[in-house]
Design an enzyme around this catalytic site. Structure first.
Site, mmCIF file in Angstrom:
data_model
loop_
_atom_site.group_PDB
_atom_site.id
_atom_site.type_symbol
_atom_site.label_atom_id
_atom_site.label_comp_id
_atom_site.label_asym_id
_atom_site.label_seq_id
_atom_site.Cartn_x
_atom_site.Cartn_y
_atom_site.Cartn_z
ATOM 1 N N GLU A 1 -17.591 -20.397 10.884
ATOM 2 C CA GLU A 1 -17.355 -21.847 10.790
ATOM 3 C C GLU A 1 -17.792 -22.529 12.077
ATOM 4 O O GLU A 1 -17.426 -22.051 13.158
ATOM 5 C CB GLU A 1 -15.868 -22.112 10.513
ATOM 6 C CG GLU A 1 -15.472 -21.606 9.138
ATOM 7 C CD GLU A 1 -14.013 -21.890 8.765
ATOM 8 O OE1 GLU A 1 -13.264 -22.418 9.621
ATOM 9 O OE2 GLU A 1 -13.640 -21.587 7.639
ATOM 10 N N HIS B 1 -13.029 -26.775 6.092
ATOM 11 C CA HIS B 1 -11.730 -26.196 6.470
ATOM 12 C C HIS B 1 -10.669 -27.295 6.635
ATOM 13 O O HIS B 1 -10.153 -27.528 7.736
ATOM 14 C CB HIS B 1 -11.866 -25.374 7.761
ATOM 15 C CG HIS B 1 -10.759 -24.381 7.956
ATOM 16 N ND1 HIS B 1 -10.929 -23.167 8.584
ATOM 17 C CD2 HIS B 1 -9.447 -24.417 7.600
ATOM 18 C CE1 HIS B 1 -9.785 -22.511 8.622
ATOM 19 N NE2 HIS B 1 -8.867 -23.257 8.035
HETATM 20 N N1 NAI Z 1 -7.429 -23.636 4.605
HETATM 21 C C1 NAI Z 1 -6.514 -23.816 5.546
HETATM 22 O O1 NAI Z 1 -6.547 -24.792 6.289
HETATM 23 C C2 NAI Z 1 -5.402 -22.842 5.699
HETATM 24 C C3 NAI Z 1 -5.569 -21.529 5.341
HETATM 25 N N2 NAI Z 1 -4.544 -20.652 5.467
HETATM 26 C C4 NAI Z 1 -4.789 -19.275 5.073
HETATM 27 O O2 NAI Z 1 -3.950 -18.979 3.986
HETATM 28 C C5 NAI Z 1 -3.397 -17.684 4.176
HETATM 29 C C6 NAI Z 1 -2.082 -17.604 3.431
HETATM 30 O O3 NAI Z 1 -1.133 -18.447 4.056
HETATM 31 P P1 NAI Z 1 0.424 -18.257 3.745
HETATM 32 O O4 NAI Z 1 0.648 -18.290 2.291
HETATM 33 O O5 NAI Z 1 1.133 -19.213 4.612
HETATM 34 O O6 NAI Z 1 0.651 -16.775 4.264
HETATM 35 P P2 NAI Z 1 1.781 -15.748 3.806
HETATM 36 O O7 NAI Z 1 1.832 -14.713 4.875
HETATM 37 O O8 NAI Z 1 3.022 -16.470 3.447
HETATM 38 O O9 NAI Z 1 1.181 -15.105 2.459
HETATM 39 C C7 NAI Z 1 0.120 -14.214 2.448
HETATM 40 C C8 NAI Z 1 0.363 -13.232 1.323
HETATM 41 O O10 NAI Z 1 -0.810 -12.425 1.189
HETATM 42 C C9 NAI Z 1 -0.339 -11.140 0.784
HETATM 43 N N3 NAI Z 1 -1.369 -10.126 0.945
HETATM 44 C C10 NAI Z 1 -1.714 -9.438 2.058
HETATM 45 N N4 NAI Z 1 -2.699 -8.558 1.760
HETATM 46 C C11 NAI Z 1 -2.965 -8.702 0.443
HETATM 47 C C12 NAI Z 1 -3.870 -8.066 -0.440
HETATM 48 N N5 NAI Z 1 -4.710 -7.101 -0.029
HETATM 49 N N6 NAI Z 1 -3.886 -8.468 -1.741
HETATM 50 C C13 NAI Z 1 -3.054 -9.445 -2.171
HETATM 51 N N7 NAI Z 1 -2.159 -10.059 -1.382
HETATM 52 C C14 NAI Z 1 -2.126 -9.691 -0.088
HETATM 53 C C15 NAI Z 1 0.910 -10.906 1.633
HETATM 54 O O11 NAI Z 1 1.726 -9.894 1.075
HETATM 55 C C16 NAI Z 1 1.547 -12.283 1.583
HETATM 56 O O12 NAI Z 1 2.496 -12.367 0.546
HETATM 57 C C17 NAI Z 1 -3.266 -17.562 5.705
HETATM 58 O O13 NAI Z 1 -3.275 -16.215 6.124
HETATM 59 C C18 NAI Z 1 -4.472 -18.304 6.207
HETATM 60 O O14 NAI Z 1 -5.551 -17.418 6.390
HETATM 61 C C19 NAI Z 1 -3.309 -21.031 5.911
HETATM 62 C C20 NAI Z 1 -3.092 -22.316 6.287
HETATM 63 C C21 NAI Z 1 -4.137 -23.309 6.278
HETATM 64 O O1 AKG Z 2 -5.911 -26.521 11.286
HETATM 65 C C1 AKG Z 2 -6.420 -25.428 11.441
HETATM 66 O O2 AKG Z 2 -6.718 -24.983 12.535
HETATM 67 C C2 AKG Z 2 -6.675 -24.564 10.250
HETATM 68 C C3 AKG Z 2 -5.421 -24.188 9.591
HETATM 69 C C4 AKG Z 2 -5.440 -22.793 9.148
HETATM 70 O O3 AKG Z 2 -6.413 -22.305 8.653
HETATM 71 C C5 AKG Z 2 -4.230 -22.006 9.333
HETATM 72 O O4 AKG Z 2 -3.186 -22.581 9.710
HETATM 73 O O5 AKG Z 2 -4.293 -20.796 9.120
#
Ligand code: NAI
Ligand code: AKG
Length: 311
Positions: free
Chosen positions: A258, A276
């Protein structure tokens, strides 16, 4: 006692900066400028980043005084947490701060995919009126497959169940016990879902989880939505699959690199791409900023006098 030095290398809300400035010497820079980052870290006590700054071993090497890395968000895939732990540097983040924002953007991308919203809007902006070409499908009665049933995955499930979708979830580590959500294996989820949405972290174990074989299992009418991390999907395989029309389309908020530069994915007509934006709401940024500032100041407490402004 001199104020602790805090380097802020990505955008943070003004309120967060004000809290930090009340107790610390706050210095800003663009974390993608590695030279500037290295120079600033020589006497830094804390570094606060979002996803735009890669905090690898080389960065940590340049920071002999660093006590804490604050990640104003959730994903820690841009922080070398193992090297940080080995050097006694705390890593703090703000889990949950942006869950609702990511879930809401995901809903938007699912609807945009099913109804060709971005392609149709672009076409009209180009002066065309092509209604039949953009006929979509209803989500009601169709199947949503959620990979990663954590905070975001669960919120997406709730919202899409309200659209009357049948919801499947795959997560080897989570208890999938919600009524109306059916736990499945990954292959079955890919083969039976009309929309597949990813909500798991990028780790060495999940990098490339969705590759050519997995994409070939998807229906030719299905859509892939990724608001998790780019590296979870093999982008070369996805480009090939989308050119061949299986799956029908993809909505991507995240990319392996990115910004994605000249990624061929951006040129495909069946791709909706965003820079993003999942966490980019004022609400989520305020929550993330407050939480991470509080945690960073707690780590810096031995260096602070008098005690910091409460956050
Ligand atoms: N687009 C954006 O701006 C954002 C993206 N994210 C991404 O979203 C992801 C998820 O966020 P949350 O739900 O808060 O995290 P979380 O930790 O609550 O949930 C992640 C889930 O993925 C599961 N997991 C791990 N390995 C796996 C696999 N091989 N197959 C299936 N499930 C698996 C875990 O068991 C967990 O339940 C973050 O790790 C981050 O990378 C998060 C916030 C913002
Ligand atoms: O605001 C950001 O930096 C991206 C958020 C994100 O991807 C995360 O919280 O994992």
């Amino acid at each position: 006692m001199p104020s602790p030095i805090v380097i802020v290398s990505d955008a943070l809300p003004g309120e967060t900066l004000a809290v930090l400035k009340s107790a610390c010497d706050v210095r800003h820079l663009d974390g993608r400028d590695r030279k500037a980052l290295f120079a600033a870290l020589t006497d830094a006590d804390a570094l606060i980043v979002r996803s735009g700054t890669r905090v690898d071993a080389e960065v940590l090497d340049r920071a002999p005084r660093l006590r804490v890395v604050g990640r104003a968000g959730v994903g820690l895939d841009n922080v070398d947490t193992i090297t940080a732990a080995a050097r006694g540097i705390a890593v703090v983040n703000a889990p949950g701060s942006n869950t609702v924002s990511v879930a809401e953007l995901t809903v938007g991308l699912i609807v945009a995919s099913a109804r060709h919203i971005t392609a149709a809007a672009r076409s009209l902006e180009d002066g065309q009126w092509r209604r039949s070409e953009f006929a979509g499908v209803e989500l009601a009665g169709r199947t949503l497959g959620i990979v990663g049933y954590g905070r975001v995955g669960r919120q997406v499930a709730r919202r899409m169940a309200a659209f009357d979708m049948r919801v499947l979830a795959h997560d080897p580590y989570a208890d999938i016990a919600d009524a109306d959500v059916h736990a499945t294996g990954l292959d079955e989820l890919l083969a039976t879902s009309d929309v597949v949405t990813l909500h798991l972290p990028r780790t060495p174990g999940t990098a490339g989880l969705i590759g050519a074989r997995e994409l070939s299992l998807m229906k030719s009418t299905a859509y892939l939505v990724n608001t998790a991390r780019g590296g979870i999907v093999d982008e070369s395989a996805l480009t090939r699959a989308l050119r061949e029309g299986r799956p029908a389309g993809a909505a991507l908020d995240v990319f392996a690199t990115e910004p994605p530069g000249s990624s061929p994915l951006l040129a495909l007509p069946n791709v909706v791409a965003l820079p993003h934006l999942g966490a980019s709401t004022h609400d989520a940024q305020l929550r993330a900023g407050r939480e991470v500032a509080g945690k960073v100041l707690a780590e810096l407490a031995p260096l602070l006098s008098p005690s910091p402004t409460a956050v």
